[in-house]
Design a protein around this motif. Structure first.
Motif, PDB file in Angstrom:
ATOM      1  N   VAL A 196      48.927  43.218  21.635  1.00  0.00           N
ATOM      2  CA  VAL A 196      48.522  41.819  21.554  1.00  0.00           C
ATOM      3  C   VAL A 196      47.234  41.710  20.737  1.00  0.00           C
ATOM      4  O   VAL A 196      46.301  42.494  20.929  1.00  0.00           O
ATOM      5  N   ASP A 197      47.193  40.746  19.823  1.00  0.00           N
ATOM      6  CA  ASP A 197      45.991  40.472  19.031  1.00  0.00           C
ATOM      7  C   ASP A 197      45.325  39.207  19.561  1.00  0.00           C
ATOM      8  O   ASP A 197      46.004  38.216  19.883  1.00  0.00           O
ATOM      9  N   ALA A 254      45.946  34.325  21.605  1.00  0.00           N
ATOM     10  CA  ALA A 254      46.527  35.653  21.806  1.00  0.00           C
ATOM     11  C   ALA A 254      47.973  35.625  21.324  1.00  0.00           C
ATOM     12  O   ALA A 254      48.752  34.754  21.725  1.00  0.00           O
ATOM     13  N   THR A 255      48.338  36.568  20.464  1.00  0.00           N
ATOM     14  CA  THR A 255      49.690  36.653  19.936  1.00  0.00           C
ATOM     15  C   THR A 255      50.190  38.083  20.079  1.00  0.00           C
ATOM     16  O   THR A 255      49.414  39.035  19.971  1.00  0.00           O
ATOM     17  N   GLY A 256      51.481  38.227  20.313  1.00  0.00           N
ATOM     18  CA  GLY A 256      52.058  39.562  20.457  1.00  0.00           C
ATOM     19  C   GLY A 256      53.226  39.512  21.410  1.00  0.00           C
ATOM     20  O   GLY A 256      54.075  38.615  21.331  1.00  0.00           O
ATOM     21  N   ASP A 257      53.268  40.461  22.336  1.00  0.00           N
ATOM     22  CA  ASP A 257      54.357  40.541  23.309  1.00  0.00           C
ATOM     23  C   ASP A 257      53.732  40.678  24.694  1.00  0.00           C
ATOM     24  O   ASP A 257      53.103  41.692  25.003  1.00  0.00           O
ATOM     25  N   ALA A 267      39.993  41.262  19.261  1.00  0.00           N
ATOM     26  CA  ALA A 267      40.612  42.524  19.685  1.00  0.00           C
ATOM     27  C   ALA A 267      41.961  42.658  19.006  1.00  0.00           C
ATOM     28  O   ALA A 267      42.635  41.665  18.705  1.00  0.00           O
ATOM     29  N   ARG A 268      42.344  43.924  18.768  1.00  0.00           N
ATOM     30  CA  ARG A 268      43.613  44.219  18.116  1.00  0.00           C
ATOM     31  C   ARG A 268      44.387  45.236  18.963  1.00  0.00           C
ATOM     32  O   ARG A 268      43.797  46.136  19.568  1.00  0.00           O
ATOM     33  N   GLY A 269      45.709  45.056  18.979  1.00  0.00           N
ATOM     34  CA  GLY A 269      46.567  46.036  19.635  1.00  0.00           C
ATOM     35  C   GLY A 269      46.270  46.221  21.111  1.00  0.00           C
ATOM     36  O   GLY A 269      46.299  47.343  21.627  1.00  0.00           O
ATOM     37  N   VAL A 270      45.993  45.132  21.812  1.00  0.00           N
ATOM     38  CA  VAL A 270      45.663  45.221  23.238  1.00  0.00           C
ATOM     39  C   VAL A 270      46.920  45.611  24.018  1.00  0.00           C
ATOM     40  O   VAL A 270      47.962  44.967  23.923  1.00  0.00           O
ATOM     41  N   THR A 271      46.820  46.676  24.801  1.00  0.00           N
ATOM     42  CA  THR A 271      47.916  47.114  25.664  1.00  0.00           C
ATOM     43  C   THR A 271      47.366  47.348  27.064  1.00  0.00           C
ATOM     44  O   THR A 271      46.182  47.643  27.249  1.00  0.00           O
ATOM     45  N   GLY A 272      48.239  47.241  28.039  1.00  0.00           N
ATOM     46  CA  GLY A 272      47.814  47.498  29.408  1.00  0.00           C
ATOM     47  C   GLY A 272      48.322  46.427  30.355  1.00  0.00           C
ATOM     48  O   GLY A 272      49.324  45.748  30.083  1.00  0.00           O
ATOM     49  N   GLU A 273      47.610  46.277  31.469  1.00  0.00           N
ATOM     50  CA  GLU A 273      48.083  45.396  32.531  1.00  0.00           C
ATOM     51  C   GLU A 273      46.899  44.717  33.221  1.00  0.00           C
ATOM     52  O   GLU A 273      45.869  45.336  33.470  1.00  0.00           O
ATOM     53  N   VAL A 274      47.087  43.443  33.507  1.00  0.00           N
ATOM     54  CA  VAL A 274      46.087  42.661  34.240  1.00  0.00           C
ATOM     55  C   VAL A 274      46.758  42.102  35.483  1.00  0.00           C
ATOM     56  O   VAL A 274      47.838  41.496  35.412  1.00  0.00           O
ATOM     57  N   GLY A 275      46.141  42.315  36.635  1.00  0.00           N
ATOM     58  CA  GLY A 275      46.604  41.716  37.877  1.00  0.00           C
ATOM     59  C   GLY A 275      45.669  40.590  38.269  1.00  0.00           C
ATOM     60  O   GLY A 275      44.451  40.746  38.244  1.00  0.00           O
TER      61      GLY A 275
END
Length: 303
Positions: free
Chosen positions: A224-225, A194-197, A234-242
């Protein structure tokens, strides 16, 4: 009242504030001296090889290096270009951090424990890879695994020693409270990368071969890719995981039973390629998706 007694009372009234000021100065000087000794000692500990040697008791088990480190407040440490590398009979891993600020409690070292709180890291990468049997190593697998400087390729299984008894146990444990990791650039575990921010907040308590207690933790993803080797998942993953991993003895649950300790939420949006990515996930045999992508939105709670 006699004149002598009046003079004594006046002298006593004057000497009380004088004694208070004298003790105040002594306390202030003592605090300043303590500050200087602790800060100076901490900087000697950090800037020489003392701390590195303490962490590198077994170069294969764990080593720690950094470009610079200093402390201007007792037990508060700033380090730059920190690298921590470790391994055991099952896995090899590498953590790099551009900058980190934290409170470290040195008395924990006496019990082989790294105890830190209010940890703020910026610019983080983490890679880990499993040790494989020689017959399981393929060219595709080898090219998809992360490289870890200091460890040979491929990462092969080694004989698993019997676990130490409680009396023999002397492995280092980690107790990290109030952790914030900003700009996590890469998380690479075996072939999945996983790469990104990514931003991670939470806590972590780990005793190797004994126990794990993780979270509550929040993982925020921004564009995140995710790939599995050369396969885009997956490409451009955004959101939140708890995520919360309840405290447990790692010697007890086996296989999927460990998932009983996991709970949390997943709320993400991602673009999933329909050609290579979904084909690979579904292992399609009679059909092939040649092109396109779909948007995946999840809002899941698991326990």
């Amino acid at each position: 009242m006699s004149e002598s007694k009046l003079e004594n009372d006046a002298s006593s009234n004057k000497s009380a504030p004088t004694r208070a000021r004298r003790w105040g100065k002594r306390i202030a000087i003592g605090l300043i001296a303590f500050w200087i000794v602790v800060v100076a000692g901490g900087n000697v500990f950090l800037k020489t090889s003392l701390f590195r040697n303490l962490m590198a008791f077994d170069p294969q088990a764990m080593t720690m290096e950094y470009e610079s480190a200093y402390s201007w407040f007792p037990f508060r440490v700033h380090a730059e270009n920190l690298t921590v590398r470790g391994s055991d009979s099952h896995v090899q891993w590498l953590l790099t951090i551009d900058r980190v600020d934290t409170f470290i409690w040195p008395w924990a070292f006496a019990s082989h424990r790294i105890s830190a709180s209010r940890v703020h890291a910026d610019g983080v990468t983490f890679v880990a890879r499993t040790r494989f049997a020689p017959e399981d190593i393929t060219p595709d697998l080898l090219t998809s695994l992360p490289r870890i400087p200091g460890f040979s390729d491929p990462p092969l299984k080694i004989p698993i020693p019997p676990p130490p008894s409680d009396k023999e146990y002397n492995l280092w444990s980690a107790d990290l409270e109030a952790v914030t990791a900003d700009h996590v650039r890469e998380v690479w575990i075996d072939t999945v990368r996983a790469t990104g921010d990514i931003r991670v907040t939470g806590r972590w308590l780990f005793r190797p071969l004994r126990g794990l207690d993780f979270g509550p933790s929040t993982i925020e993803l921004a564009k995140v890719d995710i790939n599995d080797g050369n396969l885009p998942l997956a490409r451009g993953v955004t959101g939140e995981v708890g995520l919360r991993i309840s405290p447990f003895d790692v010697r007890v649950p086996q296989g999927l039973d460990m998932l009983d300790q996991f709970s949390g939420t997943i709320g993400i949006t991602a673009d999933v390629p329909l050609s290579d990515g979904l084909d690979g996930i579904l292992s399609l045999k009679t059909a092939h998706l040649s092109d396109g992508e779909m948007t995946l939105r999840t809002n899941v709670r698991f326990d």
